[in-house]
Design an enzyme around this catalytic site. Structure first.
Site, PDB file in Angstrom:
ATOM      1  CG  ASP A  43      -5.697   4.521 -41.972  1.00 55.55           C
ATOM      2  OD1 ASP A  43      -5.724   5.275 -42.963  1.00 55.55           O
ATOM      3  OD2 ASP A  43      -5.133   3.417 -41.966  1.00 55.55           O
ATOM      4  CB  CYS A  60      -0.895  -0.020   1.236  1.00 59.21           C
ATOM      5  SG  CYS A  60      -1.898   1.462   1.452  1.00 59.21           S
TER       6      CYS A  60
END
Length: 761
Positions: free
Chosen positions: A460, A77
């Site tokens: 594209d 943590c």
């Protein structure tokens, strides 16, 4: 292609903070993937200091030092990360720290003669640092934390309940209640006290320090049963929270278990069972029906269908034959296959996906940066407020000391913004894991959170909306005298050319045998010519027919009609005139039509940017429902198109897979790389990499981004509202310490479980 750098202008919203984007070309595929130089950051939990994943602490260059890696079991943590960062940051010879909380690994760049000072410093924080030998697999070092005995916590709970009952019923004197309470506090809370003392020594107000102060204060004012119950409830809540966070932490790591431990390898003419991690590149591996594929490779024998869901998210199996790629972790379903290994176990596509998502968990999203900044101010402010509550009313207003000290202690229990800071990393990690399971690799929380803000998507054409492989769509015989012989002659000429349009004509004919061609000649930009059965034929485009003076007004009109549909027209002709007409087009993927429809439903507008002619661009756009189409674009023109959309205050994403998309992909807020599975660079460098060429993954990504954003907002609202309510209740003198623990840790668990819901998206 020159290496250029495309920087984002100040109006890049939501913290898309790339230092630079360098176009990089994958040598194997020729596909572009933008290289982003990120400074990753880790999440923060229960700590008033935000802690980035990569921290430069020294003045020297890390190039002058060496990297040592440590396995720290207790570092799971950012509470521990902050302590380590503050401790090692003051040591001479330490240059840079790299935190990997997912695998509990710390990388230290240093100039020290040995690693002993580092392990000693970490040991002084109550954590054990084990050196990971160079070349060892850090992931395999990431083992579950050692199981703690259950009986101390059980004893703590029983003692806390007994202390409450004895105190409530007056069944024994106060010293007996105190003794029972001490048993509860020390059997369940010794670890908390130890961590709290270490934090205070290092001037860090984390949750362990605050809880230790609160429980000690309760003991000093004689609240024995309450101190015992608070410590027990806090320990239980911490345990539940740790288990919940492990679930988020292991959401991606569990994918690694998809690869088998052994595979059947051809060695010295015999098939042998060998450990996957020891199989060399180029080895031949056999996989039976129903087996999982252990390594990336290329099929050299056999044919089968493969379930590629763990890599690409595809729901249907994919047919594989000689020359096709296979990926580690996928499942062979039907036939037996033999494949040549193309990547080591620790460098397979699956392994790179896992490593990339683990790294992405360190890149803080905008909401997370806000929460980190807020918690840096919030925790010390509430601590100061608690001190003021304890002394101001008794000193200046004659209020009872006991009551106001008690209220101050309740405030301390509430003070740590655990629920607030833990809500963002859990939600982001869960969202990243859910995306990876769908075959969408998101390279950081910033993109996952930013995705829901996109309102324009530039695409594209070739390989993105279309298949990228032209196929014959029309065949018309113009001279009946030649009959079907025209098809044979055309295919024989076309087969001699390697142009995609010629190949489409040759493949469509499916001739069992070709006619011999004499005096064959390619005509660049026009077509081909050659003698077949002693007669000269031309096979070429509209311009070639026009230059030969054989294009009548009727034929001209016919050709223009086909070209308006986005088709390329090829004609077979001889000296007498046109004999046959062929139309070739790059076909649209069915998934593209669905994807554009889904984007439209999400309120995202689309524009096609292509180098093809405008007729083709508009025809393809009309087929799939794209809003705008722009053709004849050079790479710089595509970049300008993105700039134009930014100038109109749009949030723009760009989808592409070609080298000519490089500047536009780099400039877009999110660059999506298509068909990244198996490529070396796309997985490591794209903002969002789609593992296959299914465009529907982009609306899926946007939906997941919206879900993630909603969960983040819900969690922050829950944490702040409940904190505000409890602060008011505390000042009113109604709240108790055990209620404070329930409120604080309860909302922490609530936001964790709410964040974990994203795993099911």
């Amino acid at each position: 292609m020159s290496d250029s750098v495309h920087k984002h202008s100040p109006h890049d919203h939501a913290g898309h903070d790339h230092a630079a984007h360098d176009p990089a070309q994958n040598q194997a595929t020729g596909k572009f993937t933008p290289v982003h130089k990120h400074e990753p950051h880790a999440h923060a939990c229960c700590s008033h200091d935000s802690a980035p994943a990569v921290v430069t602490v020294g003045n020297g260059s890390s190039a002058d030092g060496r990297l040592s890696s440590f396995r720290i079991e207790a570092m799971d943590c950012p509470t521990e990360q902050t302590l380590i960062q503050n401790k090692l940051g003051k040591m001479p010879g330490i240059q840079k720290l790299e935190f990997n909380l997912i695998n509990r690994v710390l990388g230290v760049w240093h100039e020290l003669p040995s690693t002993e000072p580092i392990t000693d410093a970490i040991g002084s924080l109550g954590m054990q640092a084990d050196v990971i030998e160079e070349g060892a697999d850090k992931d395999t070092e990431s083992l579950p934390a050692a199981r703690k005995p259950w009986w101390p916590l059980a004893l703590s709970g029983i003692a806390a309940v007994v202390a409450e009952v004895v105190h409530f019923t007056d069944a024994a004197p106060t010293w007996v209640v105190a003794l029972i309470a001490l048993v509860a506090i020390f059997s369940g809370g010794l670890t908390t006290y130890k961590k709290g003392w270490i934090a205070l020594k290092n001037y860090n107000l984390n949750i362990n320090a605050l809880m230790s102060i609160a429980v000690t204060g309760a003991v000093l004012i004689g609240q024995w049963p309450e101190a015992a119950m608070v410590m027990f409830l806090f320990t239980v809540a911490e345990l539940i929270e740790a288990k919940s966070l492990d679930r988020a932490r292991n959401a991606i790591g569990g994918l690694m278990q998809l690869t088998p431990d052994t595979a059947t390898v051809l060695q010295e003419g015999e098939w042998r069972e060998v450990e996957v991690k020891s199989i060399a590149l180029g080895s031949t591996v056999r996989v039976k029906p129903g087996e999982r594929i252990g390594l990336d490779g290329e099929v050299v024998a056999g044919q089968s269908s493969i379930d590629q869901a763990p890599i690409t998210g595809e729901s249907l199996p994919v047919e594989k034959g000689v020359g096709d790629k296979v990926f580690a972790g996928t499942i062979n379903q039907a036939g037996s296959l033999e494949y040549k290994v193309t990547a080591a176990a620790n460098n397979s596509t699956l392994a790179r996906i896992i490593h990339a998502v683990e790294a992405a968990q360190g890149a803080r999203a905008p909401t997370q940066r806000f929460v980190d900044s807020f918690s840096k101010i919030y925790t010390p402010a509430v601590f100061a407020l608690a001190l003021a509550v304890a002394v101001i009313a008794p000193l200046f207003m004659g209020a009872p000391w006991f009551d106001w000290i008690y209220r101050a202690l309740v405030l301390l229990v509430v003070a740590c913004p655990c629920a607030l800071v833990i809500s963002t990393p859990v939600s982001i990690v869960s969202g990243l894991a859910a995306a990876a399971r769908k075959g969408i690799l998101v390279k950081g929380g910033v993109y996952l959170e930013m995705g829901h803000k996109l309102d324009y998507l530039a695409l594209d054409k070739t390989g993105t909306i279309t298949h990228g492989k032209p196929v014959q769509t029309d065949y018309v015989l113009l001279d009946d005298s030649l009959g079907e012989q025209a098809l044979t002659i055309s295919a024989s000429l076309a087969a001699r050319s390697d142009h995609p349009v010629s190949q489409a004509v040759a493949n469509a004919a499916q001739l069992p045998a070709q006619l011999p061609v004499e005096a064959f000649e390619a005509l660049p930009g026009l077509g081909v010519k050659g003698e077949v059965q002693g007669r000269l034929y031309h096979l070429g485009n509209h311009r070639l027919v026009h230059d030969a003076g054989l294009c009548s007004p009727a034929l001209e009109e016919r050709l223009e009609a086909l070209e308006t549909q986005g088709k390329t027209v090829v004609l077979l002709f001889d000296a007498s005139g046109p004999l046959a007409l062929f139309a070739v087009a790059d076909t649209v993927k069915e998934s593209s039509r669905e994807a554009i429809g889904q984007l439209y439903a999400l309120g995202v507008k689309t524009v096609m940017l292509t180098g093809d002619n405008p007729h083709t661009a508009k025809a393809i756009a009309a087929q799939v429902g794209i809003d705008q189409a722009r053709g004849n674009l050079m790479p710089g023109d595509k970049l300008q198109a993105i700039e134009d959309l930014y100038a109109q205050h749009h949030r723009v994403g760009m989808v592409g897979d070609g080298i000519n998309d490089a500047p536009a992909l780099a400039r877009a807020e999110i660059g999506f790389a298509m068909a990244a599975a198996g490529t070396d660079t796309a997985i490591e460098t794209a903002d969002v990499a789609l593992m296959d060429d299914d465009l529907r993954k982009i609306p899926a990504f946007i939906r997941l981004s919206r879900d993630t954003s909603a969960v983040l907002k819900q969690n922050i609202a829950l944490a702040l509202v409940i904190k505000a309510i409890f602060l008011a209740v505390t000042f009113a003198g109604v709240a108790t310490m055990w209620m404070a623990v329930f409120a604080d840790m309860g909302v922490s668990l609530l936001v964790v479980f709410n964040g974990l819901r994203l795993l099911r998206k």
